[in-house]
Design a protein around this motif. Sequence first.
Motif, short mmCIF file in Angstrom:
data_model
loop_
_atom_site.label_atom_id
_atom_site.label_comp_id
_atom_site.label_asym_id
_atom_site.label_seq_id
_atom_site.Cartn_x
_atom_site.Cartn_y
_atom_site.Cartn_z
N ASN A 1 12.98 30.29 3.26
CA ASN A 1 12.64 30.40 1.85
C ASN A 1 11.40 31.25 1.62
OD1 ASN A 1 14.64 28.59 0.39
ND2 ASN A 1 13.89 27.21 1.98
N ASP B 1 12.47 34.50 0.06
CA ASP B 1 12.75 34.51 -1.38
C ASP B 1 11.50 34.28 -2.20
OD1 ASP B 1 15.39 34.94 -0.88
OD2 ASP B 1 16.03 32.88 -1.24
N CYS C 1 27.59 27.47 -0.26
CA CYS C 1 27.40 27.38 1.19
C CYS C 1 28.45 26.46 1.81
CB CYS C 1 25.99 26.85 1.50
SG CYS C 1 25.65 26.70 3.27
N CYS D 1 25.33 23.73 -1.69
CA CYS D 1 24.21 24.56 -2.18
C CYS D 1 24.73 25.90 -2.67
CB CYS D 1 23.18 24.76 -1.06
SG CYS D 1 22.39 23.23 -0.52
N THR E 1 24.61 29.87 -3.37
CA THR E 1 24.10 31.01 -2.62
C THR E 1 24.57 32.32 -3.23
OG1 THR E 1 26.00 31.09 -1.12
CG2 THR E 1 24.15 29.66 -0.47
N ALA F 1 19.29 32.39 -1.65
CA ALA F 1 19.44 31.15 -2.41
C ALA F 1 19.70 31.47 -3.88
CB ALA F 1 18.18 30.29 -2.28
N GLU G 1 19.81 29.57 -7.64
CA GLU G 1 19.31 28.33 -8.23
C GLU G 1 20.41 27.55 -8.94
OE1 GLU G 1 15.62 26.59 -10.91
OE2 GLU G 1 15.96 28.75 -10.84
N ASN H 1 20.82 22.37 -5.24
CA ASN H 1 19.77 22.78 -4.30
C ASN H 1 18.51 23.29 -4.95
OD1 ASN H 1 21.79 24.93 -4.94
ND2 ASN H 1 20.32 26.23 -3.91
N LEU I 1 17.02 26.95 -0.08
CA LEU I 1 18.16 26.90 0.83
C LEU I 1 17.63 26.60 2.23
CD1 LEU I 1 21.25 27.47 0.64
CD2 LEU I 1 20.76 29.80 1.37
N ARG J 1 21.19 29.87 5.26
CA ARG J 1 20.69 31.22 5.01
C ARG J 1 21.03 32.19 6.14
NH1 ARG J 1 16.78 33.12 1.62
NH2 ARG J 1 16.23 30.99 1.01
#
Length: 644
Positions: A193, A196, A224, A231, A233, A247, A249, A254, A258, A263
């Motif tokens: 993360n 990101d 995912c 989650c 993605t 990731a 939102e 999630n 992520l 990931r």
Amino acid sequence: MPKLIIDHIAVEVPAGTSVLEAAKSVGIWIPHFCYHPALGSVGACRLCAVKLLDGPVKGIQMSCMLPAQDGMVVSTTDPEALKMRSLVIEWLMTNHPHDCPVCDEGGECLLQDYTVAGGHGIRRYEGKKRTHVNQDLGPYIQHEMNRCIQCYRCVRFYQEYAGGSDFGVLGSARRVYYGRFAEGALESPFSGNLVDICPTGVFTDKPARFRARYWDYEMAPSVCPWCSLGCNTVPAARYRELLKTIARENRAVNGPFLCDRGRFTTAPVNDPARPRTPLVDGEERSWDEALDALTLRLGELGDLYGPESLAVVGSSRLSLEGNILLARLAGLLGAGKLCYFVDGEEATRAIAAVSLFTGERSASMAEVRKSDCVVIFESDLRDEGPMMLLAVRQAWRNGAPVFLVGEHAPLEQTRTVAIEAIELSIIEEVPLAIFERPVIICGSRTHAADLEVLARAEAKIACLFSGPNAFGAGILAGEEGAVALAEAVAAGTVKGILAVEADIPEALLAGVPFVAAFDWQPTEAVRHAGIVLPTAAWVESAGTFVNYEGRAQRFDKAMAPGLPIRGLPARYHASPDKPAPFHPPRLPRHVPPGGELRPAWRILADLAERFGGDAAAELFTGRWEPLRKLDPESEGIRLGNEGE
């Protein structure tokens, strides 16, 4: 609720909302670096300056640190505010290397955007720049410390939000450094993360380094597939190769983050050993030839042993569309066994969980983050759902006690995210009655009998499964009267298996005369199959997964199927003796090598049509009807007890 005016627009927001968020709510974007919705405000970057023209506060203020109040008159375009933001950007750029042409963040960099928007075109500073030595942070994260603007986002996420302890801020004044005491791979399972959350190019995706610019990627909203949490993605691909996953939102699932598994797990999609062409007895055939052969052999199997000798097997990683069509095909074939799970205990547990913990009884990850008591029952979340462990940490940070119950709930999982947990032997020892919003999290090691006990507890339940669509498979297994494959094979009546994206152990395949497999992974079923039809991976097709809480989410096709250019054999190039593995083939083709893959549901529909089925029939009817117009960009639809 405070009422204020921002750039001549009247705004009313809940108490405690910052001026920055209030402006965002009416479409006014105030530049900022250090602020992040999940991390809160610290006022470190000083870029979100606005001018308060009237009200209880006046003058230049930092909008991320200022709560909205009645009577405020805010200007984001006042010359004084614009000048301050411009000077802050110029100050941040004095030591920046200006390496946009070689920076992987180029094209998606906030510093780049704000510098251009602030009107900077010429560097006035002519002094010597401060420089740093980068660290090796492992195989996933590339470190380029000279690009840092000291916004503190990375440390605040890693230490405060994720509970990591091996990464932090070092030094002082202009020598501030973000990294480790010594080089080495980052230990947090959420380290990706940093890619990101960093607004510049300090942390970038190492496996995808120098492979593409943001605008080069093929991307689409996706889900995912590596656990049952669902989650959200955004897979990013180029030249038929999945390069990285970003990731996306979803506040109910999630949030903006992520786990590293979701990931960085790209190898299965890019694997050159994936099934990519139809095979009949090990030899490549066209799609029509392979379907003809399959139709013929299914007929021969029925003539020899009877149609009831066939087991049609789906799985928890097969999309909802595929699992629905699987039941229709089983009916058309007169198959004796319809299976959605291989193991009997897993099937019993899934059917029980679906009936007991649906709708309001099931806890979303957002509800876990807001709970005031968390019980982890017979589950190691590091393996079964890492992002759920991160959600538990947020509840603990807000004061919720965390209890670990059972021998399969190790203390080490909470230490991974720096949680102080209480170990108990049985669920009855947890004082659930004194809490208002308790949540019990159980995993795939939980027995069906234990689920009955948990169902009587006064708490919401988060019951994790083994695959991204296990909840949907559990619903269908109960409705269609499906059985576990292990039980069907043990009965001795199964003479043929049609496996659709199913992970079947070799022991169950050894004594079966006929095996056909539809899959995109080189599984045991594929290796044993007389007929193999390759399917498209989830990033190469569209479909629906139903996560552990019964939330149906649509994923879109993100990339074209086919062999990645880096994996093309020499025969696809003009000079077989001198293949160019990093260059597109020079031989013109209408379809890329290995690019004729079809989604599993499409293959099932084609096969059903050969046996008299209606290919145009609507998939989502009855309890599934609300899913017809499901938007991939939405939070999904949470199914109730009746699928509503």
